[in-house]
Write an enzyme that holds these catalytic residues in place. Structure first.
Site, PDB file in Angstrom:
ATOM      1  N   GLU A 176      -4.466   9.772   8.237  1.00 55.92           N
ATOM      2  CA  GLU A 176      -2.993   9.751   8.339  1.00 55.92           C
ATOM      3  C   GLU A 176      -2.499  10.617   9.498  1.00 55.92           C
ATOM      4  OE1 GLU A 176      -0.229   8.606   6.118  1.00 55.92           O
ATOM      5  OE2 GLU A 176      -1.659   7.072   5.533  1.00 55.92           O
ATOM      6  N   CYS A 224     -11.341   2.601  -0.606  1.00 57.95           N
ATOM      7  CA  CYS A 224      -9.990   3.032  -0.231  1.00 57.95           C
ATOM      8  C   CYS A 224      -9.663   2.276   1.044  1.00 57.95           C
ATOM      9  CB  CYS A 224      -9.963   4.540   0.018  1.00 57.95           C
ATOM     10  SG  CYS A 224      -8.423   5.095   0.804  1.00 57.95           S
ATOM     11  N   ASP A 275       0.862  -1.193   0.000  1.00 53.03           N
ATOM     12  CA  ASP A 275       0.000   0.000   0.000  1.00 53.03           C
ATOM     13  C   ASP A 275       0.892   1.234   0.000  1.00 53.03           C
ATOM     14  OD1 ASP A 275      -2.483   1.468   0.148  1.00 53.03           O
ATOM     15  OD2 ASP A 275      -2.016   1.904   2.231  1.00 53.03           O
ATOM     16  N   SER A 276       0.312   2.366  -0.356  1.00 58.62           N
ATOM     17  CA  SER A 276       1.042   3.630  -0.288  1.00 58.62           C
ATOM     18  C   SER A 276       1.463   3.918   1.158  1.00 58.62           C
ATOM     19  CB  SER A 276       0.157   4.762  -0.797  1.00 58.62           C
ATOM     20  OG  SER A 276      -1.018   4.818  -0.026  1.00 58.62           O
ATOM     21  N   HIS A 280      -7.854   2.865   3.430  1.00 53.82           N
ATOM     22  CA  HIS A 280      -7.760   3.669   4.658  1.00 53.82           C
ATOM     23  C   HIS A 280      -9.122   3.838   5.351  1.00 53.82           C
ATOM     24  CE1 HIS A 280      -3.762   4.921   3.439  1.00 53.82           C
ATOM     25  NE2 HIS A 280      -3.657   5.707   4.489  1.00 53.82           N
ATOM     26  N   CYS A 297      -4.161  -1.443  -2.331  1.00 52.55           N
ATOM     27  CA  CYS A 297      -4.337   0.007  -2.442  1.00 52.55           C
ATOM     28  C   CYS A 297      -5.177   0.244  -3.696  1.00 52.55           C
ATOM     29  CB  CYS A 297      -2.964   0.672  -2.580  1.00 52.55           C
ATOM     30  SG  CYS A 297      -3.035   2.436  -2.926  1.00 52.55           S
TER      31      CYS A 297
HETATM   32  N1  DGL Z   1      -4.897   3.241   0.640  1.00 51.48           N
HETATM   33  C1  DGL Z   1      -5.045   3.957  -0.605  1.00 51.48           C
HETATM   34  C2  DGL Z   1      -6.232   3.421  -1.408  1.00 51.48           C
HETATM   35  O1  DGL Z   1      -6.778   2.355  -1.096  1.00 51.48           O
HETATM   36  C3  DGL Z   1      -5.231   5.447  -0.462  1.00 51.48           C
HETATM   37  C4  DGL Z   1      -4.199   6.193   0.278  1.00 51.48           C
HETATM   38  C5  DGL Z   1      -3.441   7.205  -0.547  1.00 51.48           C
HETATM   39  O2  DGL Z   1      -4.042   8.189  -1.048  1.00 51.48           O
HETATM   40  O3  DGL Z   1      -2.256   6.998  -0.675  1.00 51.48           O
HETATM   41  O4  DGL Z   1      -6.630   4.050  -2.361  1.00 51.48           O
END
Ligand code: DGL
Length: 274
Positions: A159, A193, A11-12, A195, A74
């Site tokens: 975050e 997403c 993931d990012s 997150h 991600c």
């Molecule tokens: N976890 C990323 C997703 O599922 C989003 C986080 C980011 O913007 O880096 O899209």
């Protein structure tokens, strides 16, 4: 098999840990390594080229770590980088390597949850602009209406550890109101997403109980399980000692503190430089 050939989870940043947790619950027997590209996160607002270059670099790292299979946990990376990596880059690596994302497995099942046939998708700007969910859901459920909305404030709130604060309520209520105004017939809402599950309590607070809320962890885990059963040639390449390691491209102290919130248990990360 003794040497390590783990499944890579990418993931990012921290979001993929919510998916990793579900995968571990269902498939504890495999070895895993997780990488969060925290130094360059969030990916959500970056261009196609940037997300693709960052993701490809991380996938290369997983291959150097002997991962036969990498999951892009991600949505942004799945939307913007997966197809090119699968269709172009994999040809130049060992052709036995596989990279999978989170959008297709979600699109395959999401239509089963709706009775009105109206689905809402919330995601980062990158995921929404790519229209990946509209395209993929159409393939499996052509008669379903998909309404999407980007929630650019949600990842920064999470975050920064503000997801439980009163301030988060404003932006949770704002985006939910907007998507339901755009399509009042939505009865199924996807958190597209990785997150967003951290905001789930607040989202439930502002959402009518008639709407089914979908998170991706269990969907991706069961899709992976199914994939490994169907692809025994990949399954046999993965080592099965039940180990896990966490890597980050930024400070390990930060990763360990924030990561625990997403993963639900303590973890210890190692730093890498790409
Ligand atoms: N976890 C990323 C997703 O599922 C989003 C986080 C980011 O913007 O880096 O899209």
């Amino acid at each position: 098999m003794n040497s390590k050939h783990p499944i890579g989870i990418f993931d990012s940043g921290y979001g993929g840990l919510t998916v990793f947790k579900s995968i571990l619950n269902l498939l504890p027997q495999y070895d895993y390594i997780y990488l969060g590209d925290n130094a360059r996160a969030p990916y959500g607002n970056h261009s196609y080229e940037t997300v693709y270059n960052y993701t490809r670099e991380c996938v290369n790292w997983f291959f150097k770590m002997d991962c036969p299979l990498v999951i892009l946990a991600c949505n942004t990376a799945s939307a913007k980088a997966l197809r090119t990596i699968q269709q172009t880059d994999l040809k130049s690596f060992d052709t036995s390597k596989r990279v999978l994302g989170v959008i297709r497995p979600t699109a395959e099942v999401i239509g089963n949850y709706t009775t009105t046939k109206h689905i809402g998708v919330l995601g980062t700007k990158g995921t929404i602009i790519s229209e990946s969910y509209i395209i993929e859901i159409k393939k499996f459920f052509p008669d379903i209406v998909v309404t999407q909305l980007s929630c650019p404030m949600w990842v920064p709130i999470i975050e920064n550890g503000e997801h439980l604060s009163d301030g988060a309520d404003y932006f949770v209520a704002k985006y939910l109101k907007e998507i339901l105004k755009n399509d009042p017939q939505i009865d199924t809402l996807l958190l597209g997403c990785t997150h967003y599950p951290l905001l789930i309590d607040k989202i439930k607070k502002y959402l009518s109980s008639r709407i089914t809320l979908i998170t991706q962890g269990d969907i991706v885990a069961s899709s992976l399980s199914d994939y490994l059963q169907r692809h025994t040639e990949i399954d046999k390449l993965i080592s099965k000692n039940g180990t896990k390691r966490f890597f980050t491209t930024d400070e390990t102290i930060d990763f360990d503190i924030h990561g625990e919130l997403f993963f639900g248990e303590k973890l210890e990360s190692e730093r890498i430089f790409l």
